[in-house]
Enzyme design. Structure first.
Site, PDB file in Angstrom:
ATOM      1  N   GLU A 105      -0.179  -4.047  -1.220  1.00 42.09           N
ATOM      2  CA  GLU A 105      -0.025  -4.752   0.051  1.00 42.09           C
ATOM      3  C   GLU A 105      -0.760  -4.062   1.194  1.00 42.09           C
ATOM      4  O   GLU A 105      -1.043  -2.867   1.137  1.00 42.09           O
ATOM      5  CB  GLU A 105       1.456  -4.890   0.372  1.00 42.09           C
TER       6      GLU A 105
ATOM      7  N   CYS B   4      12.055   4.937   0.190  1.00 41.32           N
ATOM      8  CA  CYS B   4      10.843   4.107   0.190  1.00 41.32           C
ATOM      9  C   CYS B   4      10.837   3.108  -0.958  1.00 41.32           C
ATOM     10  O   CYS B   4      11.067   3.483  -2.117  1.00 41.32           O
ATOM     11  CB  CYS B   4       9.628   5.022   0.115  1.00 41.32           C
TER      12      CYS B   4
ATOM     13  N   ASN C 196      14.163   2.205   8.481  1.00 38.87           N
ATOM     14  CA  ASN C 196      14.280   0.753   8.349  1.00 38.87           C
ATOM     15  C   ASN C 196      14.907   0.471   6.977  1.00 38.87           C
ATOM     16  O   ASN C 196      14.224   0.580   5.962  1.00 38.87           O
ATOM     17  CB  ASN C 196      12.858   0.161   8.445  1.00 38.87           C
TER      18      ASN C 196
ATOM     19  N   SER D 273       4.009  13.467   6.245  1.00 44.26           N
ATOM     20  CA  SER D 273       5.418  13.058   6.201  1.00 44.26           C
ATOM     21  C   SER D 273       6.260  14.292   5.934  1.00 44.26           C
ATOM     22  O   SER D 273       6.454  14.677   4.786  1.00 44.26           O
ATOM     23  CB  SER D 273       5.607  12.029   5.081  1.00 44.26           C
ATOM     24  N   LEU D 274       6.737  14.889   7.006  1.00 46.48           N
ATOM     25  CA  LEU D 274       7.520  16.118   6.851  1.00 46.48           C
ATOM     26  C   LEU D 274       8.983  15.767   6.543  1.00 46.48           C
ATOM     27  O   LEU D 274       9.557  16.244   5.581  1.00 46.48           O
ATOM     28  CB  LEU D 274       7.415  16.956   8.132  1.00 46.48           C
TER      29      LEU D 274
ATOM     30  N   SER E 245      -2.338   9.339   5.739  1.00 49.64           N
ATOM     31  CA  SER E 245      -0.964   9.832   5.773  1.00 49.64           C
ATOM     32  C   SER E 245      -0.580  10.363   4.396  1.00 49.64           C
ATOM     33  O   SER E 245      -0.669   9.658   3.401  1.00 49.64           O
ATOM     34  CB  SER E 245      -0.042   8.678   6.176  1.00 49.64           C
TER      35      SER E 245
ATOM     36  N   CYS F  30       6.613  -0.049   3.840  1.00 52.43           N
ATOM     37  CA  CYS F  30       5.736  -0.006   2.666  1.00 52.43           C
ATOM     38  C   CYS F  30       6.493  -0.304   1.382  1.00 52.43           C
ATOM     39  O   CYS F  30       7.609   0.126   1.177  1.00 52.43           O
ATOM     40  CB  CYS F  30       4.987   1.315   2.567  1.00 52.43           C
TER      41      CYS F  30
ATOM     42  N   GLY G 149       1.383   4.146  -2.027  1.00 51.09           N
ATOM     43  CA  GLY G 149       0.669   5.245  -2.678  1.00 51.09           C
ATOM     44  C   GLY G 149       0.517   6.506  -1.853  1.00 51.09           C
ATOM     45  O   GLY G 149       0.682   6.496  -0.631  1.00 51.09           O
ATOM     46  N   GLU G 150       0.211   7.585  -2.543  1.00 52.16           N
ATOM     47  CA  GLU G 150      -0.092   8.879  -1.918  1.00 52.16           C
ATOM     48  C   GLU G 150      -1.614   9.016  -1.965  1.00 52.16           C
ATOM     49  O   GLU G 150      -2.192   9.285  -3.028  1.00 52.16           O
ATOM     50  CB  GLU G 150       0.614   9.993  -2.699  1.00 52.16           C
TER      51      GLU G 150
ATOM     52  N   CYS H 278      -2.827  -1.334   7.954  1.00 51.25           N
ATOM     53  CA  CYS H 278      -2.189  -0.322   7.116  1.00 51.25           C
ATOM     54  C   CYS H 278      -2.524  -0.693   5.671  1.00 51.25           C
ATOM     55  O   CYS H 278      -2.207  -1.796   5.225  1.00 51.25           O
ATOM     56  CB  CYS H 278      -0.685  -0.385   7.386  1.00 51.25           C
TER      57      CYS H 278
ATOM     58  N   CYS I 182       3.789   4.341  -6.531  1.00 55.45           N
ATOM     59  CA  CYS I 182       3.621   5.730  -6.094  1.00 55.45           C
ATOM     60  C   CYS I 182       4.498   6.638  -6.940  1.00 55.45           C
ATOM     61  O   CYS I 182       5.618   6.286  -7.277  1.00 55.45           O
ATOM     62  CB  CYS I 182       3.995   5.862  -4.619  1.00 55.45           C
TER      63      CYS I 182
ATOM     64  N   CYS J  50       9.945   9.060  -2.977  1.00 57.52           N
ATOM     65  CA  CYS J  50      10.836   9.294  -1.834  1.00 57.52           C
ATOM     66  C   CYS J  50      11.983   8.275  -1.888  1.00 57.52           C
ATOM     67  O   CYS J  50      11.734   7.073  -2.028  1.00 57.52           O
ATOM     68  CB  CYS J  50      10.064   9.146  -0.519  1.00 57.52           C
TER      69      CYS J  50
HETATM   70  S1  SF4 Z   1       6.918   7.213   1.262  1.00 53.54           S
HETATM   71 FE1  SF4 Z   1       4.761   7.316   0.661  1.00 53.54          FE
HETATM   72  S2  SF4 Z   1       4.681   9.111  -0.676  1.00 53.54           S
HETATM   73 FE2  SF4 Z   1       6.866   8.565  -0.542  1.00 53.54          FE
HETATM   74  S3  SF4 Z   1       7.207   7.196  -2.311  1.00 53.54           S
HETATM   75 FE3  SF4 Z   1       6.664   5.914  -0.531  1.00 53.54          FE
HETATM   76  S4  SF4 Z   1       4.467   5.558  -0.719  1.00 53.54           S
HETATM   77 FE4  SF4 Z   1       4.982   7.340  -2.011  1.00 53.54          FE
END
Ligand code: SF4
Length: 350
Positions: A98, A127, A296, A220-221, A197, A341, A167-168, A113, A120, A124
């Site tokens: 997306e 997410c 969110n 992303s800390l 990011s 995301c 994704g990373e 974006c 991914c 996290c």
């Molecule tokens: S926040 Fe980013 S790095 Fe973490 S699972 Fe989602 S897409 Fe992957």
């Protein structure tokens, strides 16, 4: 177009101007036709060869027989009340990714974006993409064509890019760097308007610093201590806080670009005043600005909650005063269309 119809054809989107010129020369065409192709694809955002009016019918037919324009198929589009548009694309391997187009009122410009992977592996817990798991890496042309696809659809130019979709990006390093060069040189969006990011892949941050691209790095800390961070960003078990911070200082030294620290705020997990102090102390010597993101809630993580806004403001005040850094609170867009995301791909699947 059916995938079988594309078999043995080459995708033109994602080729540089030099590559399009040599392609024209291979066809025994004058090299300026390569430049024309480049302009139709990247400047005029055409969806079909028939729109290339300075090519003869014979040339257009030849192009149709041997090439295609886009590696993505638009599968779903949602528009929110605040004019945010979310696109769901199907890749050639049938995975879904997306992209989101947002209007930035403060700059009166559009930002996209975009995704760098389908799914991914970082996982996290807050997410929706993490819940999908890793599916595949995107090719550079699949990354760049998300921008072209949005421009083809809206007929409006995108001026800023953020790699904050699925994704990373730094786990798909080579294709992402190739895409950044294409975005700069062919899509004509300056490096300073591109943000990558990352969840904090320290060795790749250093590698990216050495590329000396003038892009912005966002990290992303999400927590000021190793223990909490391991829960919120599981890959931090591998790339520890110390190593991450060292890589961020390195990035600044090499590029002189201020870093953005992203901090998603989750009630009773990382929103306490003590954690604000810890965060301020951690980043005090780093050239950065901090972006607080009130969570969110998504279908995938019902147990996680957004803190009350007074707690977010208090957190901001403490970090600002103690670190002397600029702290912002991210204004949410597209809440009514699941613009966080991974949410669109997830809702499409279920
Ligand atoms: S926040 Fe980013 S790095 Fe973490 S699972 Fe989602 S897409 Fe992957």
């Amino acid at each position: 177009m059916q995938d079988s119809a594309l078999k043995n054809k080459t995708c033109l989107s994602g080729l540089s101007e030099t590559e399009l010129i040599s392609l024209a020369e291979k066809m025994q065409w004058p090299s300026y036709k390569g430049k024309q192709l480049h302009s139709w694809i990247y400047k005029k955002w055409v969806s079909s060869f028939d729109e290339m009016t300075d090519f003869s019918t014979k040339d257009r037919n030849y192009l149709k027989e041997n090439y295609y324009l886009s590696p993505l198929t638009l599968t779903q589009k949602q528009e929110s009340k605040d004019k945010t548009i979310k696109y769901l694309w199907k890749l050639k391997n049938n995975n879904l990714v997306e992209s989101v187009r947002m209007f930035l009122e403060e700059h009166e410009s559009y930002s996209a974006c975009i995704s760098s992977q389908a799914g991914c592996a970082v996982g996290c817990p807050f997410c929706a993409t993490g819940a999908i798991g890793f599916k595949s890496n995107l090719k550079a042309n699949e990354i760049v064509d998300q921008i072209l696809g949005i421009q083809r659809d809206t007929k409006e130019r995108i001026q800023n890019i953020v790699f904050m979709g699925q994704g990373e990006p730094l786990l798909n390093y080579n294709e992402v760097v190739k895409a950044i060069h294409l975005i700069k040189d062919s899509v004509s969006i300056g490096a300073r308007r591109i943000t990558v990011s990352t969840s904090g892949i320290a060795p790749q941050i250093k590698k990216l610093a050495d590329e000396k691209l003038q892009i912005t790095l966002a990290v992303s800390l999400h927590a000021p201590d190793q223990k909490t961070r391991e829960v919120l960003v599981p890959i931090s078990k591998k790339y520890k806080m110390n190593e991450l911070l060292e890589s961020l200082h390195y990035y600044y030294e090499k590029t002189k670009r201020r870093i953005t620290i992203e901090y998603v705020m989750l009630e009773d997990i990382n929103d306490e005043p003590e954690q604000a102090k810890e965060l301020a102390d951690l980043i005090k010597t780093l050239h950065c600005h901090i972006n607080l993101i009130p969570y969110n809630p998504t279908e995938t993580s019902r147990e996680l909650k957004r803190p009350p806004m007074n707690k977010v403001y208090k957190f901001k005040e403490i970090v600002e005063k103690r670190s002397g850094k600029k702290v912002t609170i991210r204004h949410e867009r597209g809440v009514d269309i699941d613009a966080a995301c991974g949410q669109l791909a997830n809702s499409f699947k279920s």
